[in-house]
Write an enzyme that holds these catalytic residues in place. Sequence first.
Site, PDB file in Angstrom:
ATOM      1  N   TYR A  45     -12.587  -1.627  -3.869  1.00 53.25           N
ATOM      2  CA  TYR A  45     -13.069  -1.852  -2.499  1.00 53.25           C
ATOM      3  C   TYR A  45     -14.595  -1.763  -2.390  1.00 53.25           C
ATOM      4  CZ  TYR A  45      -8.381  -1.902  -0.377  1.00 53.25           C
ATOM      5  OH  TYR A  45      -7.102  -2.246   0.002  1.00 53.25           O
ATOM      6  N   ASN A 103      -2.090   0.232   6.752  1.00 45.89           N
ATOM      7  CA  ASN A 103      -1.544  -1.007   7.310  1.00 45.89           C
ATOM      8  C   ASN A 103      -0.670  -1.805   6.330  1.00 45.89           C
ATOM      9  OD1 ASN A 103      -3.611  -1.879   5.752  1.00 45.89           O
ATOM     10  ND2 ASN A 103      -4.675  -3.047   7.329  1.00 45.89           N
ATOM     11  N   LYS A 118       0.825  -1.211   0.000  1.00 41.20           N
ATOM     12  CA  LYS A 118       0.000   0.000   0.000  1.00 41.20           C
ATOM     13  C   LYS A 118       0.865   1.269   0.000  1.00 41.20           C
ATOM     14  CE  LYS A 118      -3.968  -2.159   2.346  1.00 41.20           C
ATOM     15  NZ  LYS A 118      -4.975  -1.995   3.428  1.00 41.20           N
ATOM     16  N   HIS A 176      -2.181  -5.451   1.529  1.00 35.83           N
ATOM     17  CA  HIS A 176      -3.501  -6.067   1.330  1.00 35.83           C
ATOM     18  C   HIS A 176      -3.322  -7.546   1.038  1.00 35.83           C
ATOM     19  CE1 HIS A 176      -7.534  -6.769  -0.391  1.00 35.83           C
ATOM     20  NE2 HIS A 176      -6.899  -7.441  -1.337  1.00 35.83           N
ATOM     21  N   GLU A 193      -9.911 -10.262  -7.734  1.00 31.61           N
ATOM     22  CA  GLU A 193      -8.959  -9.171  -7.503  1.00 31.61           C
ATOM     23  C   GLU A 193      -7.765  -9.259  -8.451  1.00 31.61           C
ATOM     24  OE1 GLU A 193      -9.989  -8.583  -2.748  1.00 31.61           O
ATOM     25  OE2 GLU A 193      -7.980  -9.209  -3.328  1.00 31.61           O
TER      26      GLU A 193
END
Length: 141
Positions: free
Chosen positions: A50, A113, A10, A116, A127
């Site tokens: 998302y 965080n 990320k 993913h 995905e």
Amino acid sequence: MGNQTLAIIKPDAVQNQYTELIYESIVKAGFIILASKMIHMTKAETESFYAIHQGKPFYEELTSFMSSGQCMVLALEKENAVDTWREIIGATNPAEAAVGTIRKDFATSLGKNAVHGSDSDENAEKEIAFFFSQSELRANK
Ligand code: IDP
Ligand code: MG
């Protein structure tokens, strides 16, 4: 399928220059990297990726953050890929992530965080197809 998952490094981790270390962890864990690339998603693209979280209180924060900078997306292959990758990345909240997990070592906060991981085989397939064409995925075969 059952043996593939999607990973994203990320924007927080890319900006903090953790990309190489995380990439190394992926290889050391025995994953085959079928395809990987740096991307910078638009807000609309992150909203689409998302969509499963639409309506949740963190949806706006998450989609803004994920479109705020470059990410590295990776299609990974290994037996039991989804569960194995989720074990390596650790709990969603880095404060609860086990010692030695990627989120424990590299995450900034619950939202930022670091990585993913797909949550099921079905979502992994969707995905991976969201980011990679068949010819990109064929590269290592
Ligand atoms: P996961 O990434 O461990 O699968 P999900 O529940 O699917 O966790 O949430 C997707 C992402 O949304 C998380 O990785 C995190 O970046 C963000 N997120 C989840 N819950 C919160 C929250 O309560 N506040 C802010 N961001 C959140
Ligand atoms: Mg999830």
